[in-house]
Scaffold this active site. Structure first.
Site, PDB file in Angstrom:
ATOM      1  N   GLY A 256       0.846  -1.185   0.000  1.00 44.60           N
ATOM      2  CA  GLY A 256       0.000   0.000   0.000  1.00 44.60           C
ATOM      3  C   GLY A 256       0.882   1.236   0.000  1.00 44.60           C
ATOM      4  CG  ASN A 445       0.431   3.575   6.659  1.00 42.22           C
ATOM      5  OD1 ASN A 445      -0.019   4.270   7.565  1.00 42.22           O
ATOM      6  ND2 ASN A 445       0.232   2.280   6.597  1.00 42.22           N
ATOM      7  CG  LEU A 446      -3.879   2.631   1.891  1.00 50.77           C
ATOM      8  CD1 LEU A 446      -4.349   3.827   1.081  1.00 50.77           C
ATOM      9  CD2 LEU A 446      -3.713   1.426   0.990  1.00 50.77           C
ATOM     10  CB  CYS A 447      -3.992   1.494   7.288  1.00 49.80           C
ATOM     11  SG  CYS A 447      -4.631   0.396   6.007  1.00 49.80           S
ATOM     12  CD  GLU A 449      -0.884   0.934   9.757  1.00 49.36           C
ATOM     13  OE1 GLU A 449      -0.494  -0.116   9.233  1.00 49.36           O
ATOM     14  OE2 GLU A 449      -1.515   1.784   9.101  1.00 49.36           O
ATOM     15  N   PRO A 632      -5.550  -1.639  11.027  1.00 49.80           N
ATOM     16  CG  PRO A 632      -6.487  -1.151   8.951  1.00 49.80           C
ATOM     17  CD  PRO A 632      -5.242  -0.953   9.752  1.00 49.80           C
ATOM     18  CG  ASN A 633      -4.930  -5.918  12.364  1.00 48.60           C
ATOM     19  OD1 ASN A 633      -4.099  -6.200  11.523  1.00 48.60           O
ATOM     20  ND2 ASN A 633      -4.612  -5.385  13.521  1.00 48.60           N
ATOM     21  CB  THR A 634     -11.150  -5.009   8.554  1.00 47.58           C
ATOM     22  OG1 THR A 634     -10.970  -3.687   9.069  1.00 47.58           O
ATOM     23  CG2 THR A 634     -12.626  -5.327   8.510  1.00 47.58           C
ATOM     24  CB  SER A 635      -9.501  -8.973   5.754  1.00 43.86           C
ATOM     25  OG  SER A 635      -8.181  -8.515   5.626  1.00 43.86           O
TER      26      SER A 635
END
Length: 759
Positions: A256, A445-447, A449, A632-635
């Site tokens: 990302g 970055n993209l998320c 963090e 985020p770790n959603t998946s």
């Protein structure tokens, strides 16, 4: 007498299938689960019919198990997973062309076969002898497969298991053991297999979750293992095209990308002294958008890019219109993730509804010889005061005066429509930058963090020399970071130290074996050795200890301190073994600061033995310039069987409609701890901000903080505004998605998360 059904086998031969055989498989799959298999049998009779194939019967049993899943009986989803594995094992054996046995085949032979087919990297056979692979094969425990629920095992197989000739050919424990072997390949011979066993155990027991690039790419030849990259445009043609190339290379490797575009001159700015010729940031963003679409990572998904612009840039209002439905479609970019970079000065202007000026960076650079994008804190405020005076005296040609609060309202309006732009607090981020001695952090970055110092590469003009084309290049720095997360749902209190140590070692080892897609990223890896150990399953951790999410701040303080202490201690231990990162001298670390704070702060606020850790860092240094970052770790939380990241759950029970059908999703301890799981849609988001701020004190990089506003609860724009201001004042470094549940709806929809950071 057992009831019989007429079926047709796969080879077309007719035969009778006794229900007793189905019962035997169900009894096996139900072992250790809190369910009554007889209930499944009674439901199956409704769905069976004559002339069903064995495959249809198997699918019917799985579907019925999923339908029986509830908050009261969540274990049905695990039974469904085990039944899916029975069929999966058969399919893998068929794909390999070997006789089916209800167990894993020889691991050593599997490695040899996979290397020969080009599935696995030949490094495995270069680094490990047959006796090593046979011994490692003894570590493999098939029973770990049976801990997954249906959603987790389905996602693991579909997204992460390797294929050969369009068929999945790899099994979960083979993947994790192979990853462990490669991660520890350069360890001293006498402890190497011991380290392999430790790493495999942490991964297989789901104590540590790997980010997607490590989990997908590490077994492959020449794979990129890094999740997060940040680059920056410089304001000249050579740099612009070089940055486009960087974005493409990173996207093709599965990373990302964050791109700072604040140096690019604004629309209508001068080019070669001719006013009005510059196209501004939007045309460049549109190219980045198309590059992300083109490099679609093997057809699995488009590249993912966040484009960041400072709030003083003259193109800010056009930037905010990138993804709105109205306006000129030729100036839209719907596939990037916009990010607005704000300073303390801007936030104070917003708070007091003051005037705010937008400038062209090229004019400022040309007239005053400083780059606004490179400034933060006092230097930025001094420059801004000077520019305001220059505006008043008529010396600045391109500017616009706006009301800061009105501009922020426009940001919020776009967020309600699309969940973005992200907000990054530039001064807060750079105050905590341990590497101030070498540069600034321009954006996240993209998320949001992971971030560190970024410098654009400067490229000179081409020249023909000795029969070849040459150009001078001043190499920049592209932020590059590898990620893992600790799964708090599965951690016992006495495991924290050892799991943190393993996580830090995994990431530091990955730096040495990854194939970074851009040279400036390789340079960043070598000089700064940035890593990001994160957390997931916080809601489970709290529920398991009978702590409601609301009111968990004291527990989170304690947890955050332990997390920071053990990860920092682990990096110091690696520095003692292997040496500190090359740019340690002059850093905050070298000046007696941890998390940009001195000993006195820890003596007043902390409970662990930080004083000794300060002494150790003074003696040995630190191995990694940044150490912790919460993604985020959603998946990946679905694979891990826990709740995502450090946020509360969205719902205690929901059905995920995907390619595997209607799949129930429930938290792991929902049956015993129902009332301790609190849903985000029913929580005041200022509570989320306060909890993230508590964590942020001990997280040296960032936290992917999503805010969710339920508009069914009379939430107003003022509530959202005050929550954002609260995040800034309490020291949060960024706001990820600002999501909303629209009135008369229970759905919050935004773009898919960045899979690179999933871990």
């Amino acid at each position: 007498m057992a009831k019989r059904y007429r079926v047709i086998k796969r080879d077309g031969e007719s035969a009778a299938l006794d229900i007793a055989k189905i019962r035997k498989v169900i009894q096996w799959a139900a072992e250790g689960l809190d369910i009554n298999p007889i209930e499944l049998e009674s439901n199956l009779e409704i769905h069976f019919r004559n002339n069903m194939t064995t495959g249809e019967i198997h699918e019917t049993v799985i579907e019925t198990s999923l339908r029986l899943t509830s908050i009261e009986e969540p274990d049905w989803r695990i039974l469904a997973a085990r039944l899916k594995l029975v069929d999966f094992y058969k399919r893998v054996h068929m794909a390999r062309g070997i006789p089916y046995e209800y167990r894993y085949p020889s691991y050593c032979q599997t490695v040899k076969d996979f290397v020969a087919k080009g599935i696995y990297t030949p490094v495995l056979l270069e680094k490990y002898a047959d006796k090593d692979l046979h011994k490692a094969g003894q570590f493999l425990q098939q029973d770990y497969d049976y801990d997954y629920d249906f959603a987790g095992i389905s996602l693991l197989i579909k997204r992460y298991m390797l294929e050969y000739e369009n068929q999945v050919i790899e099994m979960p424990q083979e993947a994790l053991l192979t990853i462990a072997l490669l991660i520890e390949q350069n360890q001293p011979q006498e402890i190497r297999l011991q380290r392999v066993r430790d790493t495999y155990s942490m991964l297989a027991r789901r104590k540590i979750s790997l980010a997607t690039p490590i989990l997908i790419n590490l077994r492959k030849p020449n794979g990129n293992l890094s999740s997060c990259f940040i680059t920056a445009f410089d304001d000249d043609t050579n740099s612009i095209f070089h940055t486009f190339e960087q974005v493409g290379q990173i996207s093709s490797g599965g990373g990302g990308v964050g791109v700072s575009i604040s140096r690019i001159r604004s629309q209508g700015a001068r080019i070669r002294n001719s006013l009005g010729r510059a196209g501004g940031v939007v045309p460049n963003i549109r190219v980045v958008n198309d590059i992300a679409l083109y490099f679609n990572q093997g057809g699995k998904r488009a590249g993912a890019v966040t484009v960041a612009l400072d709030s003083w840039h003259l193109d800010m209002e056009d930037f905010l219109e990138l993804q709105t439905e109205n306006g000129d479609q030729r100036r839209k970019a719907y596939d990037v993730f916009p990010q607005v970079v704000v300073s303390d000065r801007f936030m104070r202007a917003v708070e007091h509804s003051e005037d705010w000026y937008l400038f062209d960076p090229h004019e400022i650079r040309s007239k005053y010889q400083y780059e606004l994008a490179d400034l933060w804190g006092e230097e930025f405020e001094t420059a801004l005061d000077h520019l305001y005076t220059e505006v008043d005296e008529g010396h600045i040609e391109l500017f616009e005066k706006v009301n800061a609060k009105d501009l922020y309202k426009q940001i919020m309006k776009v967020q309600i429509e699309s969940g973005m732009p992200y907000i990054s607090f530039k001064d807060t981020i750079n105050r905590a930058n341990p590497n101030k001695h070498i540069g600034i952090i321009p954006c996240t970055n993209l998320c949001v963090e992971s971030f560190s110092v970024v410098k654009p590469t400067r490229i000179g003009p081409q020249r023909f020399e000795n029969g070849s084309i040459h150009r001078d290049v001043e190499p920049g720095l592209v932020h590059t970071c590898n990620l893992v997360s600790l799964n708090l749902a599965n951690l016992e209190d006495d495991e924290f130290s050892s799991v943190c140590e393993t996580a830090v070692r995994i990431l530091d080892n990955c730096i040495d074996i990854t194939d970074v897609p851009v040279a400036e990223g390789q340079r960043h890896n070598e000089l700064l050795r940035t890593i990001g150990v994160g957390l997931m399953g916080l809601a489970d951790y709290l529920a398991r200890r009978d702590i409601p999410y609301i009111g968990a701040t004291d527990a989170v303080d304690k947890l955050a301190e332990e997390f920071a202490y053990h990860c920092t201690s682990a990096s110091c231990k690696l520095a003692e073994e292997r040496g500190g990162y090359p740019l340690f001298a002059g850093s905050d670390w070298s000046q007696g600061l941890i998390l940009s704070r001195d000993r006195s702060w820890f003596a007043e606020h902390a409970t662990l033995d930080w004083d000794t850790l300060f002494d150790r860092i003074a003696k040995y240094g630190i191995r990694n310039s940044h150490i912790t970052a919460i993604a985020p770790n959603t998946s990946s939380s679905i694979v891990q069987g826990c709740t995502a990241s450090i946020l509360p759950i969205f719902s205690k029970f929901y059905i995920d409609n995907n390619s595997n059908g209607n799949v129930p999703i429930v938290p792991p301890y929902i049956k015993e701890k129902l009332w301790h799981y609190q849903e985000s849609k029913h929580i005041d988001q200022k509570i989320i901000v306060d909890l993230v701020a508590r964590l942020q004190k001990y997280v040296d990089t960032g936290i992917s903080m999503e805010l969710l506003f339920n508009l069914n609860k009379n939430i107003t724009a003022k509530d959202i505004y005050e929550t954002h201001m609260d995040a800034w004042k309490k020291g949060c470094k960024a706001i990820y998605y600002t999501r909303s549940i629209q009135k008369n709806s229970n759905i919050a929809s935004v773009k898919d998360e960045c899979l690179s950071c999933a871990g």
